[in-house]
Design an enzyme around this catalytic site. Structure first.
Site, PDB file in Angstrom:
ATOM      1  N   ASP A  73      31.015  17.151 -16.240  1.00  0.00           N
ATOM      2  CA  ASP A  73      31.191  15.706 -16.189  1.00  0.00           C
ATOM      3  C   ASP A  73      29.876  14.969 -16.411  1.00  0.00           C
ATOM      4  O   ASP A  73      29.847  13.907 -17.031  1.00  0.00           O
ATOM      5  CB  ASP A  73      31.787  15.308 -14.835  1.00  0.00           C
ATOM      6  CG  ASP A  73      33.238  15.764 -14.690  1.00  0.00           C
ATOM      7  OD1 ASP A  73      33.834  16.166 -15.707  1.00  0.00           O
ATOM      8  OD2 ASP A  73      33.759  15.715 -13.567  1.00  0.00           O
ATOM      9  N   ASN A 147      30.862   5.566 -14.722  1.00  0.00           N
ATOM     10  CA  ASN A 147      31.297   5.851 -13.357  1.00  0.00           C
ATOM     11  C   ASN A 147      30.906   4.765 -12.366  1.00  0.00           C
ATOM     12  O   ASN A 147      31.756   4.125 -11.769  1.00  0.00           O
ATOM     13  CB  ASN A 147      30.722   7.186 -12.878  1.00  0.00           C
ATOM     14  CG  ASN A 147      31.695   8.331 -13.054  1.00  0.00           C
ATOM     15  OD1 ASN A 147      32.770   8.168 -13.613  1.00  0.00           O
ATOM     16  ND2 ASN A 147      31.318   9.502 -12.573  1.00  0.00           N
ATOM     17  N   ASP A 148      29.608   4.591 -12.167  1.00  0.00           N
ATOM     18  CA  ASP A 148      29.197   3.703 -11.089  1.00  0.00           C
ATOM     19  C   ASP A 148      27.740   3.283 -11.192  1.00  0.00           C
ATOM     20  O   ASP A 148      26.939   3.888 -11.902  1.00  0.00           O
ATOM     21  CB  ASP A 148      29.424   4.374  -9.719  1.00  0.00           C
ATOM     22  CG  ASP A 148      28.881   5.794  -9.650  1.00  0.00           C
ATOM     23  OD1 ASP A 148      27.734   6.018 -10.052  1.00  0.00           O
ATOM     24  OD2 ASP A 148      29.618   6.686  -9.194  1.00  0.00           O
ATOM     25  N   ASP A 177      22.615   2.756   3.992  1.00  0.00           N
ATOM     26  CA  ASP A 177      21.757   3.579   3.141  1.00  0.00           C
ATOM     27  C   ASP A 177      21.871   3.156   1.684  1.00  0.00           C
ATOM     28  O   ASP A 177      21.029   3.520   0.861  1.00  0.00           O
ATOM     29  CB  ASP A 177      22.138   5.050   3.259  1.00  0.00           C
ATOM     30  CG  ASP A 177      21.670   5.685   4.557  1.00  0.00           C
ATOM     31  OD1 ASP A 177      20.922   5.023   5.311  1.00  0.00           O
ATOM     32  OD2 ASP A 177      22.051   6.841   4.834  1.00  0.00           O
ATOM     33  N   GLY A 189      34.332   9.832  -7.861  1.00  0.00           N
ATOM     34  CA  GLY A 189      32.986  10.371  -7.796  1.00  0.00           C
ATOM     35  C   GLY A 189      32.276  10.021  -6.495  1.00  0.00           C
ATOM     36  O   GLY A 189      32.783  10.265  -5.392  1.00  0.00           O
ATOM     37  N   LEU A 192      34.153   8.007  -3.824  1.00  0.00           N
ATOM     38  CA  LEU A 192      35.136   8.763  -3.058  1.00  0.00           C
ATOM     39  C   LEU A 192      34.473   9.528  -1.917  1.00  0.00           C
ATOM     40  O   LEU A 192      34.999   9.579  -0.801  1.00  0.00           O
ATOM     41  CB  LEU A 192      35.877   9.734  -3.982  1.00  0.00           C
ATOM     42  CG  LEU A 192      36.954  10.608  -3.332  1.00  0.00           C
ATOM     43  CD1 LEU A 192      38.093   9.757  -2.787  1.00  0.00           C
ATOM     44  CD2 LEU A 192      37.476  11.638  -4.322  1.00  0.00           C
ATOM     45  N   SER A 193      33.297  10.105  -2.177  1.00  0.00           N
ATOM     46  CA  SER A 193      32.607  10.868  -1.136  1.00  0.00           C
ATOM     47  C   SER A 193      32.123   9.980  -0.004  1.00  0.00           C
ATOM     48  O   SER A 193      31.832  10.468   1.092  1.00  0.00           O
ATOM     49  CB  SER A 193      31.418  11.630  -1.739  1.00  0.00           C
ATOM     50  OG  SER A 193      30.372  10.746  -2.113  1.00  0.00           O
TER      51      SER A 193
END
Length: 292
Positions: A73, A147-148, A177, A189, A192-193
């Site tokens: 990915d 993605n982000d 953080d 990605g 989600l974590s």
């Protein structure tokens, strides 16, 4: 048919599949263009190449029918950055690890080439984030992400404060953080974590997800993708880490950021049998009972 191939170093187990891909393309007289860096990797792996051309500039991508990403990915994200606003369709062959975006397994490479020749595939359009800064050019002008975007602290102790605005109106000050702005594609990605929701790829939304927030009642927020998000960051170290997909840079806290959906999209090639929910079940182990 002009096809561009881009990739990263690969495991020895993937070598026969990659050799088979180039042999099949040569047999079918496909005009293959390879990025200079990846050509060196292929030569080091003793991959035999024929009917290939090396390109050194993104401008050489013009006229390509599609781009093949060989890796995982992360390689596909890098390939999207290489393509930029050209919107050339890209297909990911998974010779990496997770393969959430790069969905073609190595053993299906020949089937993939046949499908590309016959048009037996579909193209999914995915929204992209674009970021602007008040005092600098972001990442050499490659200021977008599939993605982000992530704003995170640079040290190991103190939190940062991210003052956030939605369409010019104050949203929240996140003591955390960091903070992630994710597209629907990136919802599986980093976001989600950190507790963010999964969005289906064609959702018209963005996700704002705090990273380890000091206030436990702060939760991820889903906003419309027409929104413009603005950020001001305060940190004891007077800087913060800015990341776009796999690229990152330390920037001064005087930098103010503005994030919106880009005017162009990424076009991901999918085989007919590829299905987002099948991918969720297989990659995230949805519905599996580990006791059985």
């Amino acid at each position: 048919m002009k096809v561009v191939v881009h990739g990263k170093p690969f495991a020895e187990a993937a070598r026969p599949f990659i050799q088979g891909m180039f042999d099949e393309m040569a047999l079918r007289k496909i005009d293959v263009w390879i990025s200079g860096g990846f050509e060196a990797i292929l030569n080091a792996a003793n991959i035999r190449l024929s009917n290939t051309t090396t390109f050194g500039s993104p401008a050489d991508l013009n006229g390509a029918r599609l781009v093949v990403s060989l890796g995982g990915d992360g390689t596909l994200l890098e390939t999207v950055a290489l393509i930029g606003a050209r919107q050339i369709p890209v297909i990911g062959v998974n010779v990496g690890r997770l393969g959430f975006l790069a969905t073609v397994p190595p053993e299906r490479i020949k089937d993939m080439i046949l499908a590309l020749e016959t048009g037996d595939y579909r193209i999914e359009t995915r929204s992209i984030l674009e970021v602007e800064a008040n005092n600098m050019e972001i990442f050499g002008g490659v200021n977008f992400a599939l993605n982000d975007l992530a704003i995170t602290k640079t040290d190991t102790s103190s939190m940062i404060t991210v003052h956030s605005y939605l369409n010019g109106e104050f949203l929240n000050s996140y003591w955390a953080d960091g903070l992630i702005v994710s597209t629907p594609t990136g919802s599986t990605g980093y976001s989600l974590s950190c507790g963010g929701p999964v969005l289906v790829p064609n959702s018209k939304s963005l996700i704002v997800t705090p990273v380890s927030p000091h206030n436990l009642n702060v939760r991820p927020l889903v906003v419309e993708d027409s929104a413009v998000l603005s950020f001001e960051v305060k940190s004891r170290s007077n800087n913060f880490l800015l990341s776009l997909d796999s690229r990152s840079s330390i920037v001064d806290e005087s930098t103010q950021l503005k994030v919106r959906k880009a005017s162009f999209v990424a076009r991901l090639v999918k085989m007919r049998q590829d299905n987002f929910f099948d991918t969720l079940r297989s990659k995230l182990s949805w519905g599996l009972d580990m006791r059985n």
